[in-house]
Design a protein around this motif. Sequence first.
Motif, PDB file in Angstrom:
ATOM      1  N   GLY A 363       0.858  -1.191   0.000  1.00 16.40           N
ATOM      2  CA  GLY A 363       0.000   0.000   0.000  1.00 16.40           C
ATOM      3  C   GLY A 363       0.883   1.225   0.000  1.00 16.40           C
ATOM      4  N   LYS A 403       3.783   5.473  -6.685  1.00 14.79           N
ATOM      5  CA  LYS A 403       3.166   4.353  -5.959  1.00 14.79           C
ATOM      6  C   LYS A 403       4.166   3.500  -5.172  1.00 14.79           C
ATOM      7  N   ARG A 437      -9.694  -8.653   3.633  1.00 17.77           N
ATOM      8  CA  ARG A 437     -10.355  -7.918   2.543  1.00 17.77           C
ATOM      9  C   ARG A 437     -11.739  -8.528   2.361  1.00 17.77           C
ATOM     10  N   TYR A 438     -12.686  -7.693   1.960  1.00 14.07           N
ATOM     11  CA  TYR A 438     -14.072  -8.160   1.851  1.00 14.07           C
ATOM     12  C   TYR A 438     -14.480  -8.400   0.404  1.00 14.07           C
ATOM     13  N   TYR A 439     -15.307  -9.395   0.214  1.00 15.20           N
ATOM     14  CA  TYR A 439     -15.818  -9.731  -1.126  1.00 15.20           C
ATOM     15  C   TYR A 439     -17.313  -9.982  -1.053  1.00 15.20           C
ATOM     16  N   SER A 440     -18.056  -9.402  -2.005  1.00 13.03           N
ATOM     17  CA  SER A 440     -19.496  -9.643  -2.062  1.00 13.03           C
ATOM     18  C   SER A 440     -19.684 -11.092  -2.479  1.00 13.03           C
ATOM     19  N   THR A 455     -15.693 -13.654  -6.151  1.00 10.31           N
ATOM     20  CA  THR A 455     -15.294 -13.309  -7.521  1.00 10.31           C
ATOM     21  C   THR A 455     -14.353 -12.119  -7.406  1.00 10.31           C
ATOM     22  N   ILE A 457     -11.246  -9.646  -8.792  1.00  9.89           N
ATOM     23  CA  ILE A 457     -10.369  -9.173  -9.874  1.00  9.89           C
ATOM     24  C   ILE A 457      -8.964  -8.974  -9.294  1.00  9.89           C
ATOM     25  N   GLU A 459      -5.531  -7.469  -8.609  1.00  6.77           N
ATOM     26  CA  GLU A 459      -4.946  -6.119  -8.666  1.00  6.77           C
ATOM     27  C   GLU A 459      -3.468  -6.225  -9.015  1.00  6.77           C
ATOM     28  N   THR A 470       2.452  -2.706  -9.293  1.00  8.70           N
ATOM     29  CA  THR A 470       1.654  -2.394  -8.114  1.00  8.70           C
ATOM     30  C   THR A 470       0.645  -3.522  -7.952  1.00  8.70           C
ATOM     31  N   GLY A 472      -2.052  -6.047  -5.474  1.00 11.86           N
ATOM     32  CA  GLY A 472      -2.915  -6.183  -4.302  1.00 11.86           C
ATOM     33  C   GLY A 472      -2.535  -7.454  -3.548  1.00 11.86           C
ATOM     34  N   VAL A 473      -2.625  -7.400  -2.230  1.00 17.00           N
ATOM     35  CA  VAL A 473      -2.153  -8.512  -1.399  1.00 17.00           C
ATOM     36  C   VAL A 473      -3.016  -9.768  -1.576  1.00 17.00           C
ATOM     37  N   THR A 474      -4.328  -9.607  -1.391  1.00 19.19           N
ATOM     38  CA  THR A 474      -5.212 -10.771  -1.332  1.00 19.19           C
ATOM     39  C   THR A 474      -5.471 -11.371  -2.702  1.00 19.19           C
ATOM     40  N   THR A 475      -5.687 -10.496  -3.680  1.00 16.62           N
ATOM     41  CA  THR A 475      -6.110 -11.022  -4.981  1.00 16.62           C
ATOM     42  C   THR A 475      -4.969 -11.775  -5.666  1.00 16.62           C
ATOM     43  N   TRP A 685     -17.813  -0.254  -3.412  1.00 15.35           N
ATOM     44  CA  TRP A 685     -16.518  -0.175  -2.732  1.00 15.35           C
ATOM     45  C   TRP A 685     -15.497   0.564  -3.575  1.00 15.35           C
TER      46      TRP A 685
HETATM   47  P1  FAD Z   1      -4.775  -4.327  -1.582  1.00 15.36           P
HETATM   48  O1  FAD Z   1      -3.496  -4.873  -1.133  1.00 15.36           O
HETATM   49  O2  FAD Z   1      -5.802  -4.032  -0.571  1.00 15.36           O
HETATM   50  O3  FAD Z   1      -4.512  -3.051  -2.447  1.00 15.36           O
HETATM   51  C1  FAD Z   1      -5.572  -2.161  -2.779  1.00 15.36           C
HETATM   52  C2  FAD Z   1      -5.196  -1.408  -4.038  1.00 15.36           C
HETATM   53  O4  FAD Z   1      -4.067  -0.617  -3.783  1.00 15.36           O
HETATM   54  C3  FAD Z   1      -4.846  -2.306  -5.208  1.00 15.36           C
HETATM   55  O5  FAD Z   1      -5.409  -1.774  -6.371  1.00 15.36           O
HETATM   56  C4  FAD Z   1      -3.356  -2.240  -5.265  1.00 15.36           C
HETATM   57  O6  FAD Z   1      -2.866  -2.480  -6.553  1.00 15.36           O
HETATM   58  C5  FAD Z   1      -3.123  -0.827  -4.817  1.00 15.36           C
HETATM   59  N1  FAD Z   1      -1.785  -0.620  -4.257  1.00 15.36           N
HETATM   60  C6  FAD Z   1      -0.984  -1.524  -3.661  1.00 15.36           C
HETATM   61  N2  FAD Z   1       0.172  -0.965  -3.311  1.00 15.36           N
HETATM   62  C7  FAD Z   1       0.088   0.328  -3.678  1.00 15.36           C
HETATM   63  C8  FAD Z   1       0.969   1.426  -3.586  1.00 15.36           C
HETATM   64  N3  FAD Z   1       2.163   1.296  -3.040  1.00 15.36           N
HETATM   65  N4  FAD Z   1       0.568   2.617  -4.063  1.00 15.36           N
HETATM   66  C9  FAD Z   1      -0.641   2.768  -4.613  1.00 15.36           C
HETATM   67  N5  FAD Z   1      -1.517   1.761  -4.753  1.00 15.36           N
HETATM   68  C10 FAD Z   1      -1.161   0.567  -4.280  1.00 15.36           C
HETATM   69  N6  FAD Z   1     -13.445  -6.832  -5.030  1.00 15.36           N
HETATM   70  C11 FAD Z   1     -13.702  -7.786  -5.958  1.00 15.36           C
HETATM   71  O7  FAD Z   1     -12.862  -8.040  -6.822  1.00 15.36           O
HETATM   72  N7  FAD Z   1     -14.878  -8.493  -5.944  1.00 15.36           N
HETATM   73  C12 FAD Z   1     -15.842  -8.271  -5.028  1.00 15.36           C
HETATM   74  O8  FAD Z   1     -16.884  -8.932  -5.049  1.00 15.36           O
HETATM   75  C13 FAD Z   1     -15.596  -7.275  -4.030  1.00 15.36           C
HETATM   76  N8  FAD Z   1     -16.519  -7.012  -3.096  1.00 15.36           N
HETATM   77  C14 FAD Z   1     -16.262  -6.072  -2.142  1.00 15.36           C
HETATM   78  C15 FAD Z   1     -17.218  -5.827  -1.159  1.00 15.36           C
HETATM   79  C16 FAD Z   1     -16.964  -4.896  -0.187  1.00 15.36           C
HETATM   80  C17 FAD Z   1     -18.000  -4.629   0.867  1.00 15.36           C
HETATM   81  C18 FAD Z   1     -15.746  -4.203  -0.177  1.00 15.36           C
HETATM   82  C19 FAD Z   1     -15.453  -3.191   0.892  1.00 15.36           C
HETATM   83  C20 FAD Z   1     -14.804  -4.437  -1.148  1.00 15.36           C
HETATM   84  C21 FAD Z   1     -15.045  -5.367  -2.134  1.00 15.36           C
HETATM   85  N9  FAD Z   1     -14.081  -5.649  -3.106  1.00 15.36           N
HETATM   86  C22 FAD Z   1     -14.350  -6.581  -4.061  1.00 15.36           C
HETATM   87  C23 FAD Z   1     -12.739  -5.032  -3.058  1.00 15.36           C
HETATM   88  C24 FAD Z   1     -11.811  -5.973  -2.244  1.00 15.36           C
HETATM   89  O9  FAD Z   1     -12.195  -5.962  -0.876  1.00 15.36           O
HETATM   90  C25 FAD Z   1     -10.340  -5.565  -2.264  1.00 15.36           C
HETATM   91  O10 FAD Z   1     -10.236  -4.215  -1.953  1.00 15.36           O
HETATM   92  C26 FAD Z   1      -9.666  -5.810  -3.582  1.00 15.36           C
HETATM   93  O11 FAD Z   1      -9.827  -7.133  -3.980  1.00 15.36           O
HETATM   94  C27 FAD Z   1      -8.176  -5.525  -3.476  1.00 15.36           C
HETATM   95  O12 FAD Z   1      -7.623  -6.336  -2.460  1.00 15.36           O
HETATM   96  P2  FAD Z   1      -6.082  -6.683  -2.450  1.00 15.36           P
HETATM   97  O13 FAD Z   1      -5.759  -7.188  -1.087  1.00 15.36           O
HETATM   98  O14 FAD Z   1      -5.730  -7.557  -3.585  1.00 15.36           O
HETATM   99  O15 FAD Z   1      -5.425  -5.275  -2.686  1.00 15.36           O
END
Ligand code: FAD
Length: 685
Positions: A363, A403, A437-440, A455, A457, A459, A470, A472-475, A685
């Motif tokens: 992040g 980033k 992290r939350y997913y619908s 489901t 996507i 990141e 860049t 995302g941790v969970t995806t 979200w």
């Molecule tokens: P994270 O690690 O949380 O990163 C978040 C974002 O920050 C990413 O885009 C990442 O690339 C970016 N990032 C990371 N590092 C940096 C940096 N250094 N600088 C700038 N940006 C950075 N998602 C879905 O795909 N499907 C769903 O059905 C869904 N439902 C949701 C329901 C709710 C109620 C909520 C709150 C969220 C939902 N989401 C859904 C979103 C999901 O919770 C996550 O936020 C998403 O999947 C990203 O998680 P992550 O851990 O992979 O990314």
Amino acid sequence: ISVIVLVGLFWIYRHLESIKQFINEQFYDDDPALGVNSSGCRDIAQVLRENDKNYLVLFGSQTGTAEDYAKKFGKELTARFQLRVMVADLENYDFESLNELPDNMPVTFVISTYGEGDFPDGSVNFEQFLNELEEGDDSLGNLRFSIFGLGNTTYEFFDGAARKALDKLQNAGANLIGKLGEGDDGAGTTDEDYMTWKEETIDLLQKELGLHEDENKEYQPSFIFTQMNEITDKTSLGEPSKQYLPSETLQYDVDGKQRGPFDLNQPFVAPIVESHELFQSPERNCIHTEFDISGSEITYETGDHLAIWPSNSNETVAQFLKVFQLNPDEIFDLKAKDTTMKLPFLSPTTIGAVVRYYLEITGPISRQSLGLLVNYAPVTIKEHVTRLSKDKELFAAELLKPKYNLADALLKLNQGEPWKNVPWLLLIEMLPKLLPRYYSISSSSLSEPQTIHATSIVENTANEITGINTTGVTTNLLRNISLSRTNDKFSEIEAMPVHYDLNGPRNLFADSRLPIHVRHSTFRLPKSSNVPIIMIGPGTGVAPFRGFIRERCAQVNKENVDVKTLGKMILFYGSRDNNDYLYKDEWIEYGKILEDKFEIDVALSRVQEQKIYVQHRIMDRKSEITDLLNKGAHIYVCGDAGRMAKDVQGSIVQILSESKSITETEAQEIVKAMKVAGKYQEDIW
Ligand code: FAD
């Protein structure tokens, strides 16, 4: 006998403090689930007195973010002014004695808003206390307070909880210090909003309380660190909660099953029984994952959210260890300095486990964190780091725009060389907890009560400035697991920008397992299946609607509901092109069951010159939408909280305004009323 009893009582009296400390150490300090309230007393004024505190920060947190900001605020007051701050969860106290606090002891509230302007689940008792305050009765006339709310402007009732708290407290005579601070997650500015509010509020507090800043301030840890020599059954290697430690096997049921309840404090480690890629083209990825919850007694309802507990990738862990020169194998125990502190994770543990499982190390780097590290910056770059931490624009241009995460930014600033002097305890206190992290949920509890589908996507964006993707941790973890389940995906795994330890602590996550829990939402189908529904869900926003449609199919197949009695179901779906058209074949199968009652209207934005989005398709079908709304249809919107939800609402407002010959403001009022009545629901979200 009397003499012996008297001598015994005298001894206990003399050693009361040591006895208390011993009890605390044995029973409280090593359990992070226990909050500040280890004495069991709920009287806020009494606990402050007993623990000799002179400042109170109260938080109401749904997912942990408000808690994190509350702790940061408390920590800063302690570090700069040596205040004895107690940071406490609203959940753990009663507030009848709030007005008894001395007037040189202000309270800071940090409260997040959830759902339709609601208080976090754990703050219901506080909300009730506020509701019972008599307006204008001055019952809180002695209280001085400041308040920071966390919300999202894309929601109708932005920052509803903090605004309500402010209103009620002021009406009861409490005195606000400074202004209400409002962090806006929708605009992605929460961190900067906090910084602005914090700087103003601390300035005022300094004046009002006559606080003196200690120029030679040195970081004072809130915890006592003890190095340990060996890993025992009690040592956490990253287990998500105490129940999973080998020393705790008694916590399991007789048949060896994990014992609930499963929530934000303790997840269920669920086997993944199905996982596959949904996109056709290799450039982007979206993973369908199915978790088996049988035997866990977890229940969910269609429309709920699934929380997935992630871990950090090998690459980000390695970078973090490198910049701070940390030894991942070092074993240590942590004790809170007093019973009002809560341990951030299970202890004893190892540095490696903490970095991988408990700290949010990716992040964007925050200006607040950089500010805390200025004192430890290598001399050659100290001046520049100080400037960066104070200059919002410079910080944004140099570190946010490219980033950088914390480790990457620090290495970049020091030309690839480590920052050797940063205290480990400061990092622990400074960095947020790695949160689920939350997913619908994209399955239906009627159709498949024992599995939960998500489901997601993935990141992963290439970064031209830094060359570091860049991610995302969970995806990416979900994708790594998905690929690892098939033998022929080795080259795809290799090509991933990040990789994970899929076995987890003591192999707890081996064979595709991940910790999860369910969070109940208010996103619900109408009670009666003959009410028409209009669903708008582009991209992964379609997730809950797959659940809704599967629910209707199960009503027909399992409960013998006559298709003819069902209300019309229109799903407005959008994707770029056919390659990312989610569940394309499934919709055809659902159509076979639901006949003409189900229709999917697809906007493929990139297959023609002019981009077409769901809101355009809605406008194209305004007369049918008007007709359905006249029949009492409920509207559901899911997905991107930024533009999509606003644009969709704009289209609905326009349709209402045209069909009813009313102004747009009047149409907006109708939408607002629909939201309050649960007839226009958003899961964004
Ligand atoms: P994270 O690690 O949380 O990163 C978040 C974002 O920050 C990413 O885009 C990442 O690339 C970016 N990032 C990371 N590092 C940096 C940096 N250094 N600088 C700038 N940006 C950075 N998602 C879905 O795909 N499907 C769903 O059905 C869904 N439902 C949701 C329901 C709710 C109620 C909520 C709150 C969220 C939902 N989401 C859904 C979103 C999901 O919770 C996550 O936020 C998403 O999947 C990203 O998680 P992550 O851990 O992979 O990314």
